[in-house]
Write a protein that holds these residues in place. Sequence first.
Motif, PDB file in Angstrom:
ATOM      1  N   GLY A  33      -8.941  19.723  51.709  1.00 29.07           N
ATOM      2  CA  GLY A  33      -9.155  18.288  51.556  1.00 29.07           C
ATOM      3  C   GLY A  33     -10.407  17.987  50.760  1.00 29.07           C
ATOM      4  O   GLY A  33     -10.407  17.138  49.865  1.00 29.07           O
ATOM      5  N   ALA A  34     -11.477  18.712  51.053  1.00 22.33           N
ATOM      6  CA  ALA A  34     -12.737  18.505  50.324  1.00 22.33           C
ATOM      7  C   ALA A  34     -12.582  18.854  48.843  1.00 22.33           C
ATOM      8  O   ALA A  34     -13.118  18.149  47.972  1.00 22.33           O
ATOM      9  N   LEU A  75      -6.142   9.380  42.685  1.00 24.47           N
ATOM     10  CA  LEU A  75      -4.984  10.025  43.313  1.00 24.47           C
ATOM     11  C   LEU A  75      -5.390  11.318  44.014  1.00 24.47           C
ATOM     12  O   LEU A  75      -4.922  11.600  45.125  1.00 24.47           O
ATOM     13  N   LEU A  76      -6.255  12.107  43.397  1.00 24.07           N
ATOM     14  CA  LEU A  76      -6.754  13.314  44.054  1.00 24.07           C
ATOM     15  C   LEU A  76      -7.514  12.955  45.323  1.00 24.07           C
ATOM     16  O   LEU A  76      -7.403  13.646  46.338  1.00 24.07           O
ATOM     17  N   GLY A  77      -8.289  11.901  45.246  1.00 22.28           N
ATOM     18  CA  GLY A  77      -9.029  11.451  46.423  1.00 22.28           C
ATOM     19  C   GLY A  77      -8.099  11.072  47.559  1.00 22.28           C
ATOM     20  O   GLY A  77      -8.360  11.399  48.723  1.00 22.28           O
ATOM     21  N   GLY A 123      -5.916  12.402  52.797  1.00 19.85           N
ATOM     22  CA  GLY A 123      -4.772  12.741  53.636  1.00 19.85           C
ATOM     23  C   GLY A 123      -4.934  14.108  54.287  1.00 19.85           C
ATOM     24  O   GLY A 123      -4.669  14.282  55.484  1.00 19.85           O
ATOM     25  N   LEU A 124      -5.410  15.090  53.512  1.00 15.95           N
ATOM     26  CA  LEU A 124      -5.626  16.431  54.056  1.00 15.95           C
ATOM     27  C   LEU A 124      -6.771  16.448  55.069  1.00 15.95           C
ATOM     28  O   LEU A 124      -6.684  17.135  56.093  1.00 15.95           O
ATOM     29  N   LEU A 125      -7.828  15.701  54.799  1.00 18.80           N
ATOM     30  CA  LEU A 125      -8.937  15.621  55.755  1.00 18.80           C
ATOM     31  C   LEU A 125      -8.471  14.988  57.066  1.00 18.80           C
ATOM     32  O   LEU A 125      -8.831  15.463  58.150  1.00 18.80           O
ATOM     33  N   CYS A 126      -7.666  13.939  56.979  1.00 19.32           N
ATOM     34  CA  CYS A 126      -7.128  13.318  58.200  1.00 19.32           C
ATOM     35  C   CYS A 126      -6.219  14.294  58.931  1.00 19.32           C
ATOM     36  O   CYS A 126      -6.276  14.407  60.162  1.00 19.32           O
ATOM     37  N   ALA A 127      -5.392  15.017  58.174  1.00 19.90           N
ATOM     38  CA  ALA A 127      -4.460  15.974  58.774  1.00 19.90           C
ATOM     39  C   ALA A 127      -5.183  17.125  59.459  1.00 19.90           C
ATOM     40  O   ALA A 127      -4.647  17.736  60.372  1.00 19.90           O
ATOM     41  N   ALA A 128      -6.395  17.400  59.016  1.00 18.52           N
ATOM     42  CA  ALA A 128      -7.175  18.454  59.665  1.00 18.52           C
ATOM     43  C   ALA A 128      -7.396  18.121  61.144  1.00 18.52           C
ATOM     44  O   ALA A 128      -7.457  19.027  61.977  1.00 18.52           O
ATOM     45  N   VAL A 136       2.442  18.967  52.157  1.00 20.03           N
ATOM     46  CA  VAL A 136       3.432  18.841  51.081  1.00 20.03           C
ATOM     47  C   VAL A 136       2.814  18.096  49.901  1.00 20.03           C
ATOM     48  O   VAL A 136       2.937  18.525  48.745  1.00 20.03           O
ATOM     49  N   ALA A 137       2.122  16.996  50.168  1.00 17.21           N
ATOM     50  CA  ALA A 137       1.481  16.236  49.090  1.00 17.21           C
ATOM     51  C   ALA A 137       0.453  17.092  48.349  1.00 17.21           C
ATOM     52  O   ALA A 137       0.393  17.084  47.119  1.00 17.21           O
TER      53      ALA A 137
END
Length: 129
Positions: free
Chosen positions: A15-16, A57-59, A64-69, A80-81
């Motif tokens: 995510g970072a 868009l990368l942000g 999304g990945l940081l939240c999913a962590a 998937v994204a």
Amino acid sequence: MWIDRLITGLLFIVGAVNVLPGVVAVAPSRISTAYGVSIDGAHSADLTVLLRHRAVLLGLVGIGLLCAAFIPSLRVAAMVAGAVSMGTFLLFAYATPALNSATMRVARIDIAALALLAVAATLVWRKSA
């Protein structure tokens, strides 16, 4: 328990990696440093807008990945994204000859991040099986 922490750590790192380029959205002067392309001259306004939009868009993928962590129910969608985002960039990068060294550095970072994401996805899948 350690698997949960490892998944969280891996998703946080990936995510970072995706959030950091978001700086370009608010600081377009960093485009040259990040991508090794000039934003001066003819058509520079177009290129600047496109790269700033890419940064946003990368942000979003990174957030999304940081939240999913930390929120397991978001993991599959975020992974998937992230995989689609990084995978398509790598496909485009390696299908395009003569890219500059800065762009190839971004591609190498995405390879590493995609590998970490694959490990996280494998752990999530094994945990749910």
